[in-house]
Scaffold this motif. Structure first.
Motif, PDB file in Angstrom:
ATOM      1  N   GLN A 196       0.847  -0.965  -0.200  1.00 27.05           N
ATOM      2  CA  GLN A 196       0.186  -0.497   0.449  1.00 27.05           C
ATOM      3  C   GLN A 196       0.981   1.640   0.112  1.00 27.05           C
ATOM      4  N   GLU A 197       0.601   2.339  -0.313  1.00 24.71           N
ATOM      5  CA  GLU A 197       0.805   3.944  -1.100  1.00 24.71           C
ATOM      6  C   GLU A 197       1.638   3.819   0.814  1.00 24.71           C
ATOM      7  N   ALA A 198       2.395   5.395  -0.027  1.00 27.08           N
ATOM      8  CA  ALA A 198       2.548   5.623   1.812  1.00 27.08           C
ATOM      9  C   ALA A 198       2.151   6.053   2.527  1.00 27.08           C
ATOM     10  N   VAL A 202       2.150  -2.415   4.562  1.00 19.37           N
ATOM     11  CA  VAL A 202       1.784  -1.068   3.611  1.00 19.37           C
ATOM     12  C   VAL A 202       3.088  -0.448   4.105  1.00 19.37           C
ATOM     13  N   GLN A 203       2.912   0.317   3.795  1.00 22.51           N
ATOM     14  CA  GLN A 203       4.873   1.424   3.518  1.00 22.51           C
ATOM     15  C   GLN A 203       4.263   2.270   5.053  1.00 22.51           C
ATOM     16  N   LEU A 204       5.457   2.241   5.682  1.00 25.41           N
ATOM     17  CA  LEU A 204       4.876   3.426   6.835  1.00 25.41           C
ATOM     18  C   LEU A 204       5.862   4.382   6.110  1.00 25.41           C
ATOM     19  N   VAL A 221      14.863  -2.111  -3.583  1.00 29.15           N
ATOM     20  CA  VAL A 221      15.672  -0.715  -3.861  1.00 29.15           C
ATOM     21  C   VAL A 221      14.902  -0.001  -4.989  1.00 29.15           C
ATOM     22  N   SER A 222      15.147   1.474  -4.752  1.00 31.01           N
ATOM     23  CA  SER A 222      14.961   2.261  -5.723  1.00 31.01           C
ATOM     24  C   SER A 222      15.809   3.199  -5.132  1.00 31.01           C
ATOM     25  N   SER A 223      15.809   4.508  -5.735  1.00 31.60           N
ATOM     26  CA  SER A 223      16.868   5.373  -5.805  1.00 31.60           C
ATOM     27  C   SER A 223      16.072   7.213  -6.293  1.00 31.60           C
ATOM     28  N   GLY A 243      13.813  -3.037  -9.047  1.00 27.13           N
ATOM     29  CA  GLY A 243      12.499  -2.009 -10.445  1.00 27.13           C
ATOM     30  C   GLY A 243      12.883  -1.022 -11.190  1.00 27.13           C
ATOM     31  N   GLY A 244      11.997  -0.436 -11.838  1.00 24.88           N
ATOM     32  CA  GLY A 244      11.987   0.591 -12.882  1.00 24.88           C
ATOM     33  C   GLY A 244      11.543   0.413 -14.082  1.00 24.88           C
ATOM     34  N   LEU A 245      10.365   1.147 -14.311  1.00 25.85           N
ATOM     35  CA  LEU A 245      10.007   0.825 -15.920  1.00 25.85           C
ATOM     36  C   LEU A 245      10.159  -0.135 -16.698  1.00 25.85           C
ATOM     37  N   ILE A 246       9.634  -1.251 -15.591  1.00 21.81           N
ATOM     38  CA  ILE A 246       9.170  -2.686 -16.455  1.00 21.81           C
ATOM     39  C   ILE A 246       8.002  -2.999 -16.441  1.00 21.81           C
ATOM     40  N   THR A 247       8.513  -3.388 -18.376  1.00 15.17           N
ATOM     41  CA  THR A 247       6.732  -3.659 -18.790  1.00 15.17           C
ATOM     42  C   THR A 247       6.478  -4.857 -19.513  1.00 15.17           C
ATOM     43  N   VAL A 257      10.074  -8.880  -8.245  1.00 18.65           N
ATOM     44  CA  VAL A 257      10.183  -7.725  -8.998  1.00 18.65           C
ATOM     45  C   VAL A 257       9.167  -6.793  -8.720  1.00 18.65           C
ATOM     46  N   PHE A 258       9.274  -5.067  -8.729  1.00 17.45           N
ATOM     47  CA  PHE A 258       7.991  -4.211  -8.915  1.00 17.45           C
ATOM     48  C   PHE A 258       8.252  -4.128  -9.771  1.00 17.45           C
ATOM     49  N   LEU A 259       6.762  -3.576 -10.087  1.00 19.58           N
ATOM     50  CA  LEU A 259       5.276  -3.260 -11.568  1.00 19.58           C
ATOM     51  C   LEU A 259       4.783  -1.991 -11.144  1.00 19.58           C
ATOM     52  N   GLY A 260       5.462  -0.546 -11.428  1.00 17.79           N
ATOM     53  CA  GLY A 260       4.572  -0.203 -10.362  1.00 17.79           C
ATOM     54  C   GLY A 260       3.119   1.398 -11.821  1.00 17.79           C
ATOM     55  N   ARG A 261       4.655   1.571 -12.809  1.00 24.62           N
ATOM     56  CA  ARG A 261       2.757   2.531 -13.629  1.00 24.62           C
ATOM     57  C   ARG A 261       2.123   1.155 -14.302  1.00 24.62           C
ATOM     58  N   GLU A 262       3.436   0.428 -14.958  1.00 23.60           N
ATOM     59  CA  GLU A 262       2.364  -0.334 -15.743  1.00 23.60           C
ATOM     60  C   GLU A 262       1.063  -1.513 -14.886  1.00 23.60           C
ATOM     61  N   LEU A 263       1.010  -2.021 -13.569  1.00 23.21           N
ATOM     62  CA  LEU A 263       0.120  -2.067 -12.907  1.00 23.21           C
ATOM     63  C   LEU A 263      -0.578  -1.034 -12.650  1.00 23.21           C
ATOM     64  N   LEU A 264      -0.372   0.060 -13.096  1.00 24.41           N
ATOM     65  CA  LEU A 264      -1.885   1.245 -13.192  1.00 24.41           C
ATOM     66  C   LEU A 264      -2.567   1.439 -14.428  1.00 24.41           C
ATOM     67  N   ARG A 265      -1.471   1.020 -15.548  1.00 25.67           N
ATOM     68  CA  ARG A 265      -2.136   0.931 -16.919  1.00 25.67           C
ATOM     69  C   ARG A 265      -2.725  -0.587 -17.197  1.00 25.67           C
TER      70      ARG A 265
HETATM   71  C1  LIG Z   1       1.735   7.806  -8.680  1.00 29.39           C
HETATM   72  C2  LIG Z   1       3.394   7.259  -8.235  1.00 29.39           C
HETATM   73  C3  LIG Z   1       2.972   7.308  -6.823  1.00 29.39           C
HETATM   74  C4  LIG Z   1       3.891   6.705  -6.121  1.00 29.39           C
HETATM   75  N1  LIG Z   1       4.090   6.869  -5.075  1.00 29.39           N
HETATM   76  C5  LIG Z   1       5.241   5.988  -4.168  1.00 29.39           C
HETATM   77  C6  LIG Z   1       5.046   6.095  -2.536  1.00 29.39           C
HETATM   78  O1  LIG Z   1       3.747   6.330  -1.928  1.00 29.39           O
HETATM   79  N2  LIG Z   1       5.710   5.185  -1.843  1.00 29.39           N
HETATM   80  C7  LIG Z   1       7.401   4.962  -2.893  1.00 29.39           C
HETATM   81  O2  LIG Z   1       7.898   4.404  -2.210  1.00 29.39           O
HETATM   82  N3  LIG Z   1       6.739   5.056  -3.844  1.00 29.39           N
HETATM   83  C8  LIG Z   1       6.069   5.537  -4.720  1.00 29.39           C
HETATM   84  N4  LIG Z   1       6.028   5.792  -5.832  1.00 29.39           N
HETATM   85  C9  LIG Z   1       7.211   4.983  -7.092  1.00 29.39           C
HETATM   86  C10 LIG Z   1       6.771   3.617  -6.966  1.00 29.39           C
HETATM   87  O3  LIG Z   1       6.767   2.888  -6.321  1.00 29.39           O
HETATM   88  C11 LIG Z   1       8.385   3.005  -7.915  1.00 29.39           C
HETATM   89  O4  LIG Z   1       9.274   2.827  -7.594  1.00 29.39           O
HETATM   90  C12 LIG Z   1       8.489   3.830  -9.127  1.00 29.39           C
HETATM   91  O5  LIG Z   1       6.556   4.126 -10.312  1.00 29.39           O
HETATM   92  C13 LIG Z   1       9.170   2.965 -10.559  1.00 29.39           C
HETATM   93  O6  LIG Z   1       8.456   2.098 -10.690  1.00 29.39           O
HETATM   94  P1  LIG Z   1       7.750   1.731 -12.453  1.00 29.39           P
HETATM   95  O7  LIG Z   1       8.451   2.422 -13.238  1.00 29.39           O
HETATM   96  O8  LIG Z   1       7.586   0.183 -12.439  1.00 29.39           O
HETATM   97  O9  LIG Z   1       6.767   2.515 -12.450  1.00 29.39           O
HETATM   98  C14 LIG Z   1       4.931   6.808  -6.929  1.00 29.39           C
HETATM   99  C15 LIG Z   1       5.258   6.368  -8.234  1.00 29.39           C
HETATM  100  C16 LIG Z   1       4.015   6.480  -8.615  1.00 29.39           C
HETATM  101  C17 LIG Z   1       3.433   6.860 -10.304  1.00 29.39           C
END
Ligand SMILES: Cc1cc2nc3c(=O)[nH]c(=O)nc-3n(C[C@H](O)[C@H](O)[C@H](O)COP(=O)(O)O)c2cc1C
Length: 340
Positions: free
Chosen positions: A56-58, A99-101, A249-251, A284-288, A305-313
């Motif tokens: 879950q989101e922040a 959940v992300q605290l 792992v993000s950046s 992850g990061g831009l994986i589709t 692996v994480f997929l963020g925007r791809e799972l929104l789409r």
């Molecule tokens: C709409 C949106 C909201 C985001 N909110 C958070 C967040 O609450 N916490 C977080 O750690 N990263 C957040 N991110 C970053 C994503 O978790 C993810 O690391 C990022 O989108 C890169 O992955 P992707 O290329 O697969 O989308 C958000 C990204 C998007 C697009």
């Protein structure tokens, strides 16, 4: 069976595949951080679509720790009921839920709040100058993370993720660019990692040992004098003994810096963290593309692996990815007749 669709067990949490939906703010709560029907539909849909683990989101542990005025919260017992409903629904559809605290620190975007940070430096001209945290502030925030974790347990989450990335409060302590303190919370790697260590320790006092705890980091700050994956790995090594099981792992986002983002741009950071800490990692990061996710896992570069925007789409990405990789996975009963 592909690696992407093989199960993984972390502590008592068994996940049906390696696909993680990372935390993504929906900016859709009510004024007081309570969940709305949007959240229930949004998260349950990704569980129906086949994601293995949904984070879950922040979710703010203090009101002044919100990224925006519409962030979800866990700073009050009244938040638990709405979140418990989401967790139950997600689990019903076979996904695990975390959940992300979070605490935004100097990047709090909710108007009228007390801006706090390790040092009084603004992120950029659009943010105010934060107040340098006193020892009392530090203790208060640590207690808030602990109380947030206690409520997360009440809501039924399978895993908690501590947000130590993207230039929010914990990350502000980790980075030499944002932490100029001269007390025991600033200076050396050991001192800069102290706040995170104390947060993890406090969370572990209420978060059961058998349940996994994940930390999200910004492994690269893309700025001169900032942290690199090796620094972050060293700091994780100082903290992991308090009960960290996996690293997400993000950046970036610590200081305004340009990022050259391309498919998999953060995977090499995940590899370094995995190698230097010996902990499982989520990359992850831009994986589709399913084959790309499979390559990362199969070559042992990451464990999930994480997929963020791809799972929104496309919330049904996992169902289609399984077909592409030749795996016959279970579809939601209601959708069986549409299975290709
Ligand atoms: C709409 C949106 C909201 C985001 N909110 C958070 C967040 O609450 N916490 C977080 O750690 N990263 C957040 N991110 C970053 C994503 O978790 C993810 O690391 C990022 O989108 C890169 O992955 P992707 O290329 O697969 O989308 C958000 C990204 C998007 C697009």
């Amino acid at each position: 069976m592909s690696e992407l669709f093989s199960k993984i067990k972390i502590k008592d949490m068994e996940v049906r595949n390696r696909i993680v939906m990372p935390p993504m703010c929906m900016y859709s709560s009510d004024d007081d951080g309570h969940a709305k029907p949007w959240h229930l539909i949004h998260y349950a849909t990704r569980a129906i679509g086949g994601a293995g683990l949904i984070i879950q989101e922040a979710t703010a542990v203090e009101k002044r720790g919100r990224i925006s005025a519409r962030d979800l919260g866990l700073w009050d017992d009244s938040h638990v009921e709405g979140l418990a409903r989401i967790v139950a629904e997600v689990k019903k559809h076979g996904a695990k839920m975390g959940v992300q605290l979070a605490h935004a620190g100097r990047k709090c975007g909710a108007p009228g709040e007390d801006l706090i940070a390790p040092s009084p430096i603004a992120f950029d001209e659009t943010y105010g100058v934060p107040r340098e945290m006193t020892r009392e502030d530090i203790m208060q925030v640590i207690e808030a993370f602990k109380a947030g974790a206690r409520r997360a347990l009440m809501a039924g989450y399978d895993i908690v993720e501590i947000h130590a990335a993207h230039g929010y409060l914990i990350n502000e302590f980790l980075s030499p660019l944002t932490n100029k303190r001269t007390d025991e919370y600033g200076g050396s790697l050991q001192n800069r990692a102290r706040f995170l260590k104390e947060v993890v320790k406090a969370v572990r006092e209420v978060w059961p040992e058998e349940k996994p705890l994940m930390v999200r980091v910004s492994a690269e700050e893309y700025a001169e004098g900032g942290n690199h994956p090796e620094d972050i790995a060293e700091m994780i090594n100082l903290v992991k003994g308090e009960g960290v099981d996996i690293i997400d792992v993000s950046s970036g986002a610590v200081v305004p810096a340009k990022i050259d983002a391309y498919p998999g741009y953060q995977v090499k950071f995940a590899e370094t963290i995995k190698e230097m800490t010996g902990l499982p990692v989520v990359a992850g990061g831009l994986i589709t593309v399913p084959e790309m996710a499979e390559e990362i896992l199969k070559n042992g570069r990451a464990d999930m692996v994480f997929l963020g925007r791809e799972l929104l789409r496309n919330p049904y990405w996992p169902l289609m990815a399984a077909r592409r990789l030749g795996d016959d996975i279970k579809w939601p009963e209601q959708y069986e007749r549409s299975k290709i």
